[in-house]
Scaffold this active site. Structure first.
Site, PDB file in Angstrom:
ATOM      1  CD  GLU A 254      50.606  55.241  85.325  1.00  0.00           C
ATOM      2  OE1 GLU A 254      50.858  55.231  86.543  1.00  0.00           O
ATOM      3  OE2 GLU A 254      49.727  55.982  84.831  1.00  0.00           O
TER       4      GLU A 254
ATOM      5  CB  CYS B  34      57.588  51.902  89.912  1.00  0.00           C
ATOM      6  SG  CYS B  34      56.436  50.639  89.448  1.00  0.00           S
TER       7      CYS B  34
HETATM    8  P1  NAD Z   1      63.381  55.954  81.486  1.00  0.00           P
HETATM    9  O1  NAD Z   1      62.464  57.101  81.698  1.00  0.00           O
HETATM   10  O2  NAD Z   1      64.828  56.225  81.431  1.00  0.00           O
HETATM   11  O3  NAD Z   1      63.015  55.199  80.109  1.00  0.00           O
HETATM   12  C1  NAD Z   1      61.716  54.682  79.849  1.00  0.00           C
HETATM   13  C2  NAD Z   1      61.545  54.525  78.336  1.00  0.00           C
HETATM   14  O4  NAD Z   1      61.493  55.817  77.722  1.00  0.00           O
HETATM   15  C3  NAD Z   1      62.715  53.804  77.673  1.00  0.00           C
HETATM   16  O5  NAD Z   1      62.215  52.985  76.635  1.00  0.00           O
HETATM   17  C4  NAD Z   1      63.544  54.934  77.108  1.00  0.00           C
HETATM   18  O6  NAD Z   1      64.361  54.556  76.044  1.00  0.00           O
HETATM   19  C5  NAD Z   1      62.453  55.887  76.666  1.00  0.00           C
HETATM   20  N1  NAD Z   1      62.868  57.288  76.520  1.00  0.00           N
HETATM   21  C6  NAD Z   1      63.857  57.942  77.172  1.00  0.00           C
HETATM   22  N2  NAD Z   1      63.904  59.234  76.769  1.00  0.00           N
HETATM   23  C7  NAD Z   1      62.925  59.401  75.852  1.00  0.00           C
HETATM   24  C8  NAD Z   1      62.457  60.502  75.074  1.00  0.00           C
HETATM   25  N3  NAD Z   1      62.999  61.711  75.165  1.00  0.00           N
HETATM   26  N4  NAD Z   1      61.434  60.301  74.233  1.00  0.00           N
HETATM   27  C9  NAD Z   1      60.856  59.087  74.130  1.00  0.00           C
HETATM   28  N5  NAD Z   1      61.246  58.011  74.839  1.00  0.00           N
HETATM   29  C10 NAD Z   1      62.269  58.162  75.696  1.00  0.00           C
HETATM   30  O7  NAD Z   1      63.035  54.888  82.640  1.00  0.00           O
HETATM   31  P2  NAD Z   1      63.799  53.537  83.045  1.00  0.00           P
HETATM   32  O8  NAD Z   1      65.073  53.884  83.735  1.00  0.00           O
HETATM   33  O9  NAD Z   1      63.835  52.602  81.906  1.00  0.00           O
HETATM   34  O10 NAD Z   1      62.771  52.939  84.122  1.00  0.00           O
HETATM   35  C11 NAD Z   1      62.819  53.222  85.488  1.00  0.00           C
HETATM   36  C12 NAD Z   1      61.769  54.240  85.863  1.00  0.00           C
HETATM   37  O11 NAD Z   1      60.484  53.757  85.514  1.00  0.00           O
HETATM   38  C13 NAD Z   1      61.717  54.485  87.372  1.00  0.00           C
HETATM   39  O12 NAD Z   1      61.529  55.859  87.594  1.00  0.00           O
HETATM   40  C14 NAD Z   1      60.479  53.709  87.801  1.00  0.00           C
HETATM   41  O13 NAD Z   1      59.884  54.177  88.980  1.00  0.00           O
HETATM   42  C15 NAD Z   1      59.595  53.872  86.616  1.00  0.00           C
HETATM   43  N6  NAD Z   1      58.573  52.832  86.537  1.00  0.00           N
HETATM   44  C16 NAD Z   1      57.293  53.175  86.816  1.00  0.00           C
HETATM   45  C17 NAD Z   1      56.301  52.222  86.786  1.00  0.00           C
HETATM   46  C18 NAD Z   1      54.873  52.573  87.093  1.00  0.00           C
HETATM   47  O14 NAD Z   1      53.998  51.766  86.837  1.00  0.00           O
HETATM   48  N7  NAD Z   1      54.615  53.736  87.632  1.00  0.00           N
HETATM   49  C19 NAD Z   1      56.619  50.904  86.450  1.00  0.00           C
HETATM   50  C20 NAD Z   1      57.949  50.585  86.150  1.00  0.00           C
HETATM   51  C21 NAD Z   1      58.927  51.564  86.198  1.00  0.00           C
END
Ligand code: NAD
Length: 514
Positions: A286, A320
């Site tokens: 997501e 989001c």
């Molecule tokens: P992010 O993608 O930076 O990180 C999300 C998670 O992934 C974190 O735990 C991070 O440590 C991990 N991660 C990062 N790189 C990785 C890799 N290479 N391998 C494995 N794990 C990795 O996102 P964020 O800044 O924490 O959150 C904000 C984003 O999330 C925004 O884009 C927002 O729109 C989205 N979001 C979407 C929803 C939805 O339901 N669609 C809900 C909440 C947030």
């Protein structure tokens, strides 16, 4: 008898007893700031030489907690412990698994103000936003427990003479949960509970910005009686352990919520079958949004302005589902813009722990920097009508509004994930819908209108996973508004809906000739 599921009511902070309870919880949590939080593998706390600080975004010289930084050895240990625990948890009856969730929900309800207080300190959530995060965590837990009981019962199949037929949902094995910073309790909890209640075991890698609240969730799982090793808590640098976990030959599924860039990276990496891997890994991803609220000339303009402001600036736009584009038809453009600016101007920005603050800080320094860069871009691209400034002491960004934004401007197309609203003028509803759909994302969208033909047109053409009429674009409720987006917003998994748990199971058809 089990009560039917109902979303957890939000706390009414106008009531003195609730304000007092929140103040007391904040005071109690303040005494616990700066403690250390280990990894939890097989129920054992693992401390590390390497640590990282979780910072209060409202006051960035205050350390909320110090968390152990795991490495690949810890990641491997966590996967192996989860594999071993799966041998028993995968065979534990669904009712016993659901019972752990019911207990966890009850504990969260009992500790609600304390959890709210941690969210205010660690994530910079104002009281109301923190309370909504905790309520959603309770809702996911209650809802998925009931859903599992339903799925464990007989499933509707066409009777066939001479055979006894069943459809059963089996767990998959070991999964990895990767959660975002913005709902550090609710989303982390929902993603984890869904995987657990279906009989899987997990390695949970929460956001770098929410280790303390993640540790609180694990305290609750322990108190609820979850056997050790079924859920394992791993903090670590994604550059060190991310690919290791998502390409591990024993990891059957990845439950990811986060940014488009990371989601796409994981989706691609996880697809490769590794030596010794005898399944196709499942990825639930997501991702981001560039959500729009459309207002036409027949709308209640005050309600529309209130909905835009709540959706754009609630939790400083770090949802989001946040409205980052307001698309307004020309006949009411000036009137709506004026109302939106007036409401946004009246919002009080301040520390999240202060009950009178309506807008807190953004969650971390890197987000602050990125948002300020986008505000600079916006100043080149459009007319700044409100905000743009910061406030010292924390990662504050004032509610910011750009008017007369071109639909193809960067601030109208790229996810900023902060309190920045692009206001766009459209000639009519057709053009408004075309602008709204002209994005690679497709998460939420709203239309404010009293024109039935416009509503029906939007119902057909507005391509988003969560479509709302005459209400804000944020605030999806578990069980009421199953949540997930189209296109680059992800795999449309519909968290908090009746189809979600299927994603964590293997459906098996069993037929016996009589
Ligand atoms: P992010 O993608 O930076 O990180 C999300 C998670 O992934 C974190 O735990 C991070 O440590 C991990 N991660 C990062 N790189 C990785 C890799 N290479 N391998 C494995 N794990 C990795 O996102 P964020 O800044 O924490 O959150 C904000 C984003 O999330 C925004 O884009 C927002 O729109 C989205 N979001 C979407 C929803 C939805 O339901 N669609 C809900 C909440 C947030």
């Amino acid at each position: 008898m089990m009560m039917p599921y109902q979303p957890e009511p939000f706390t009414d902070f106008t009531r003195p007893e609730h304000r007092a309870a929140m103040e007391a919880a904040l005071a109690k949590v303040a005494e616990q700031l700066g403690r250390t939080y280990p990894l939890l593998i097989g129920g054992k706390p693992i401390t590390k030489q390497a640590t990282f600080n979780s910072i209060n975004p409202s006051k960035h010289d205050q350390v909320v907690g110090v968390a152990a930084l795991g490495d690949r050895t810890d990641a491997e240990a966590a996967v192996q412990v989860a594999l071993a625990a799966y041998q028993t948890w995968g065979r534990t009856p669904a009712a016993a698994r659901a019972s752990v969730l019911f207990k966890a929900a009850a504990i969260m309800r009992r500790r609600k103000f304390e959890l709210n207080a941690w969210l205010s300190y660690e994530a910079g959530k104002t009281w109301g936003e923190a309370d909504a995060d905790t309520a959603e965590a309770i809702d996911f837990t209650e809802y998925y427990a009931r859903e599992m009981l339903r799925m464990a019962g007989p499933q509707r199949l066409t009777p066939f003479a001479g055979e006894e037929n069943h459809l059963v949902y089996r767990p998959m094995g070991v999964g990895v949960v990767l959660s975002p910073f913005n709902f550090p309790l609710a989303i982390l909890c929902g993603m984890t509970m869904a995987a657990l209640v279906t009989g899987n075991t997990v390695v949970v890698k929460p956001s770098h910005d929410g280790p303390v609240i993640a540790s609180k969730l694990f305290e609750i799982l322990e108190e609820a009686g979850l056997p050790h090793g079924v859920a394992n808590l791993l903090f670590g640098d994604p550059a060190e352990i991310g690919d290791y976990l998502t390409t591990h030959k024993d990891v059957r599924f990845i439950n990811f919520t986060g940014s488009r860039a990371v989601g796409c990276h994981i989706y691609e990496k996880a697809a490769k079958v590794q030596p010794g891997q005898n399944f196709l890994r499942r990825v639930i991803a997501e991702m981001g949004g560039k959500d729009a609220i459309i207002v036409d000339g027949t709308a209640d303009l005050d309600e529309a302005a209130a909905g835009i402001v709540a959706s754009a600036f609630g939790y400083s736009g770090q949802k989001c589902s946040a409205c980052s584009r307001a698309i307004i038809t020309a006949d009411v453009y000036d009137a709506v813009l004026e109302r939106v600016v007036a409401r946004a101007k009246a919002l009080k920005m301040g520390p999240a722990i202060d009950g009178s603050s309506q807008v807190g800080p953004v969650a971390a320094e890197r987000f602050h920097k990125k948002i300020m860069e986008y505000i600079a871009i916006g100043k080149q691209e459009a007319r700044l009508v409100l905000g743009g400034e910061t406030q010292p002491g924390g990662y504050y960004v004032a509610p910011t509004i750009f008017a007369d934004v071109a639909p193809d401007a960067r601030i109208a197309c790229e996810e900023i994930f902060g309190p920045v609203l692009a206001v766009i003028k459209a000639a009519d509803i057709d053009e408004a819908l075309a602008i709204a759909n002209n994005t690679e994302y497709g998460l939420t969208g709203s239309l404010y209108s009293r024109n039935r033909a416009h509503i029906e047109k939007a119902r057909e053409e507005f391509l988003v996973g969560n479509l709302y009429f005459n209400r804000k674009s944020t605030g999806a409720l578990v069980g009421v508004h199953p949540f997930g987006g189209f296109n680059m917003s992800g795999t449309d998994s519909k968290a908090g809906g009746p189809d979600y748990l299927l994603l964590f199971t293997l459906a098996q058809a069993v037929s016996e000739k009589l």
